[in-house]
Enzyme design. Structure first.
Site, mmCIF file in Angstrom:
data_model
loop_
_atom_site.group_PDB
_atom_site.id
_atom_site.type_symbol
_atom_site.label_atom_id
_atom_site.label_comp_id
_atom_site.label_asym_id
_atom_site.label_seq_id
_atom_site.Cartn_x
_atom_site.Cartn_y
_atom_site.Cartn_z
ATOM 1 N N ASP A 34 -7.186 -2.267 -0.874
ATOM 2 C CA ASP A 34 -6.207 -3.199 -0.320
ATOM 3 C C ASP A 34 -6.884 -4.560 -0.219
ATOM 4 O OD1 ASP A 34 -4.587 -4.731 1.449
ATOM 5 O OD2 ASP A 34 -3.743 -2.886 2.291
ATOM 6 N N ASP A 93 -3.805 2.867 7.744
ATOM 7 C CA ASP A 93 -2.615 3.329 7.011
ATOM 8 C C ASP A 93 -2.331 4.816 7.165
ATOM 9 O OD1 ASP A 93 -2.226 0.727 6.288
ATOM 10 O OD2 ASP A 93 -2.883 0.964 4.218
ATOM 11 N N HIS A 141 3.987 1.013 4.253
ATOM 12 C CA HIS A 141 2.634 0.655 3.792
ATOM 13 C C HIS A 141 1.576 0.922 4.878
ATOM 14 C CE1 HIS A 141 2.208 -3.878 5.179
ATOM 15 N NE2 HIS A 141 2.748 -3.127 6.111
ATOM 16 N N HIS A 189 0.801 -1.222 0.000
ATOM 17 C CA HIS A 189 0.000 0.000 0.000
ATOM 18 C C HIS A 189 0.842 1.284 0.000
ATOM 19 C CE1 HIS A 189 -4.553 0.720 0.729
ATOM 20 N NE2 HIS A 189 -4.096 1.410 -0.285
ATOM 21 N N ASP A 249 -6.352 -6.892 1.598
ATOM 22 C CA ASP A 249 -6.552 -7.380 2.973
ATOM 23 C C ASP A 249 -7.832 -6.823 3.610
ATOM 24 O OD1 ASP A 249 -5.989 -4.909 4.273
ATOM 25 O OD2 ASP A 249 -3.877 -5.423 4.583
ATOM 26 N N GLU A 279 -1.351 -5.099 -2.268
ATOM 27 C CA GLU A 279 -1.076 -6.093 -1.217
ATOM 28 C C GLU A 279 -1.431 -7.517 -1.615
ATOM 29 O OE1 GLU A 279 0.467 -5.502 1.791
ATOM 30 O OE2 GLU A 279 0.483 -3.306 1.831
ATOM 31 N N ASP A 314 -9.782 -1.127 3.233
ATOM 32 C CA ASP A 314 -8.588 -1.686 3.871
ATOM 33 C C ASP A 314 -8.949 -2.223 5.263
ATOM 34 O OD1 ASP A 314 -5.921 -2.060 4.829
ATOM 35 O OD2 ASP A 314 -5.239 -0.349 3.653
ATOM 36 N N HIS A 352 -6.711 -1.876 7.459
ATOM 37 C CA HIS A 352 -5.900 -0.939 8.247
ATOM 38 C C HIS A 352 -6.174 0.499 7.815
ATOM 39 C CE1 HIS A 352 -3.755 -4.771 7.487
ATOM 40 N NE2 HIS A 352 -3.515 -4.732 8.793
HETATM 41 N N1 LIG Z 1 -1.565 -1.609 3.941
HETATM 42 C C1 LIG Z 1 -1.308 -2.444 4.931
HETATM 43 N N2 LIG Z 1 -1.365 -3.721 4.745
HETATM 44 N N3 LIG Z 1 -0.977 -1.902 6.085
HETATM 45 C C2 LIG Z 1 -0.646 -2.670 7.241
HETATM 46 C C3 LIG Z 1 -0.236 -1.790 8.375
HETATM 47 C C4 LIG Z 1 -0.029 -2.549 9.632
HETATM 48 C C5 LIG Z 1 0.320 -1.696 10.826
HETATM 49 N N4 LIG Z 1 -0.764 -0.823 11.186
HETATM 50 C C6 LIG Z 1 1.575 -0.894 10.547
HETATM 51 O O1 LIG Z 1 1.516 0.309 10.527
HETATM 52 O O2 LIG Z 1 2.617 -1.479 10.339
#
Ligand SMILES: NC(=[NH2+])NCCC[C@H](N)C(=O)O
Length: 296
Positions: free
Chosen positions: A193, A89, A102, A62, A195, A238, A85, A87
């Site tokens: 994303d 991010d 990411h 990401h 995920d 991702e 997502d 998350h």
């Molecule tokens: N785009 C993603 N898959 N992001 C995952 C981030 C996971 C976690 N919050 C981090 O900052 O490391």
């Protein structure tokens, strides 16, 4: 589907040496340089293609969106962003537990977050270009404390899995679009994303989180966003077929393909491709067939 695709080719990732962490952020020079390259390439592609076309960027993780959203905002200053997502991010390098970019792309892009991000001259060119009010998040279920603090502080529109369960995906998508793009007047950037989907549909990704969107919910988002007619840029990020066994990797890649098709206008009810011609029996032409049917 009867659509014409133009492949603008692959972006090579340049690794910059030496590249020690800064404020815990890993590979700062490499990330800044690649984000700027992606931003510039995206601007060239967007300016080159017709206004009705959709530009698709297949990641990568990401952190790719640091470049794509930046580039899109330079061309369409009034764009809005849908961030699908698990998350948020929007970690800053100071709130991130991992140091992975990411999990941070939005901290560089969102105007309101700049006071929380330490100055790093590598990122000087990547000026912030979007405000929280122009972003809607869907699918969140793994939010770090710093991210949660920022989302609350700025009263951000977000629909996590709890809200999806509570309201249903139809209402979540309706509200998200209504809040960031009332009247469907502004260009949309969809940052998807994989995920966001439940690991049952997308195991092969770096940071899977249980209890996510079903593939049906993911497709519904893509279909509805396409239907607005405002979709300009999509990131699909991702997807990593190397993680997981071959069967899981096939399931993940197929889910990604279905999301891509839906973004391009495929509907689960089927579509009539723009260049479709119904096959006719060779002996009778359409007109005499109609009159034969009428005479009976
Ligand atoms: N785009 C993603 N898959 N992001 C995952 C981030 C996971 C976690 N919050 C981090 O900052 O490391």
């Amino acid at each position: 589907m009867g659509i014409e695709l133009v492949d603008y080719g692959d972006m090579r990732v340049t690794e910059v040496f030496p590249d020690p962490p800064k404020f815990g952020l890993r590979h700062p020079r490499t990330h800044a340089e690649n984000a700027m390259n992606i931003s510039q390439s995206l601007q060239v592609a967007l300016n080159h293609q017709g206004k009705e076309n959709i530009l698709f960027c297949i990641g990568g993780d990401h952190s790719v969106s640091l470049g794509t959203v930046h580039g899109h905002a330079q061309v369409n200053k009034d764009m809005v962003l849908l961030w699908i997502d698990a998350h948020a991010d929007c970690n800053t390098c100071l709130t991130s537990g991992s140091g992975n970019v990411h999990g941070m792309p939005l901290s560089f892009l969102i105007n309101e977050l700049q006071e929380f991000v330490p100055r790093m001259e590598e990122f000087d060119e990547l000026r912030p270009c979007i405000s929280f009010k122009d972003i809607a998040f869907i699918g969140l279920r793994d939010i770090d404390p710093g991210e949660r603090y920022l989302l609350e502080k700025f009263g951000v529109t977000y629909y996590g899995m709890q809200e999806v369960d509570h309201l249903g995906i139809q209402e979540v998508v309706r509200r998200s679009l209504q809040e960031v793009n009332p009247g469907f007047k502004r260009p949309i950037h969809l940052s998807f994303d994989i995920d966001s989907l439940d690991p049952g549909f997308a195991k092969c990704t770096g940071t899977p989180v249980p209890a996510g969107l079903t593939l049906r919910e993911g497709l519904y988002i893509a279909e509805e966003v396409h239907r607005t007619g405002c979709l300009k840029v999509v990131d699909l990020v991702e997807v990593n077929p190397d993680l997981g066994d071959p069967a899981q990797s096939e399931v993940t890649v197929n889910a990604a393909k279905e999301v891509i098709r839906a973004c391009f206008g495929w509907q689960r009810a089927g579509i009539v491709p723009s260049n479709y011609q119904i096959p006719m029996p060779a002996d009778v032409n359409a007109e005499s067939r109609v009159s034969l049917l009428r005479e009976k």
